[in-house]
Design an enzyme around this catalytic site. Sequence first.
Site, mmCIF file in Angstrom:
data_model
loop_
_atom_site.group_PDB
_atom_site.id
_atom_site.type_symbol
_atom_site.label_atom_id
_atom_site.label_comp_id
_atom_site.label_asym_id
_atom_site.label_seq_id
_atom_site.Cartn_x
_atom_site.Cartn_y
_atom_site.Cartn_z
ATOM 1 N N GLU A 36 11.707 45.277 88.076
ATOM 2 C CA GLU A 36 10.839 46.095 87.235
ATOM 3 C C GLU A 36 11.146 47.584 87.363
ATOM 4 O OE1 GLU A 36 9.068 45.157 84.843
ATOM 5 O OE2 GLU A 36 9.090 43.012 85.198
ATOM 6 N N TYR A 119 1.698 50.151 85.861
ATOM 7 C CA TYR A 119 2.590 49.189 85.220
ATOM 8 C C TYR A 119 3.273 48.274 86.249
ATOM 9 C CZ TYR A 119 6.668 47.008 83.349
ATOM 10 O OH TYR A 119 7.595 46.059 83.046
ATOM 11 N N ASP A 137 3.967 48.642 78.850
ATOM 12 C CA ASP A 137 5.174 49.469 78.859
ATOM 13 C C ASP A 137 5.469 49.813 77.391
ATOM 14 O OD1 ASP A 137 6.251 47.188 77.731
ATOM 15 O OD2 ASP A 137 7.958 47.053 79.105
#
Length: 334
Positions: A36, A119, A137
């Site tokens: 990520e 996030y 996102d």
Amino acid sequence: LRGGNLREALLVWYGAHRRDLPWRRTRDPYAVWVSEIMLQQTRVETVVPYFDRFMQRFPSAAALAEASEDEVLESWSGLGYYRRARMLHAGVREVVERYGGEVPRDPDARRALPGIGRYTAGAIGSIAFDREEPIVDGNVARVLSRVHAIEAPLGSPASERALWDHAGHIVRGPRPGDLNQALMELGATICTPSAPRCDICPIAHTCRAQIDRRQHELPIAKPRRAPKHVKMAAVVALRQGRALLVKSSSELFRGLYGPPSAEGHGIEAAERALADHAIRARIDRKVATVEHVLTHRRLEVEVWRATHARGRNDTPASHGISKLARKILAAADH
Ligand code: ADE
């Protein structure tokens, strides 16, 4: 149509169309974390080989925590946004020190780690721990802005509030990790910025923008600041045919190695670049000007050549080099 149908349609579509990506073959929270962070600001195709190499070299939180910053930046070399790598390294070191190497399941504990914001915390929580934690996102923001016809400009407080609210609702239910990845995947492959494929979209019938034929109008773009134009001079100072590299302390490239550089243009800036690193050399001539575009900056870098260099060349065996440094070295080669 009701939220439940939207959710179901996304999961069915994702089951049939999900791309087979290396980080989707694991539920290891550390691996999800690495992926990520790499995927922030960087395209999937670019990330895949970096992710594979990184996981081979640093297969666990403990392995990464033990590595030096130079080794980590070497593995990140070319991916850009090097602050991400330094923060990941710091975050993983904290997980090893405070939690014995186990990424915490508790969202607040995860959020408190260096480099982990809302996030990333949500991505790890939903994908690795199967928790109903939302993510927003760029891709998710575009999808939800269209589905719900959010009129506030992206990045505005009203848009942020609406997006996280909707993301929080839709994630509730079975398979939250798949649901979040379905939203991202739809944004990446179908609900694209300028050519959305509403004709094959599994949720077109639920999408306010598509029903009103406004998919090209939404989302409303964030007002963009013009990139700042920065003039720089870099010196490729040769000693026995090899360029001296120094460790950068600039905000953008901290920890990476490259030819000495300074702000400004002209021979005076080139001399300052050498002096800042206590390098003595004979400046020969300006050989090129290269341009390098970053998100908020446009760098215009004069490349100067120098010979008879004297000074420390303190590059360790493992070290990272930025794409800009590679461009500067290539320009001086001709
Ligand atoms: N972008 C951010 N996270 C992602 C993921 N898990 N899969 C694909 N693209 C992504």
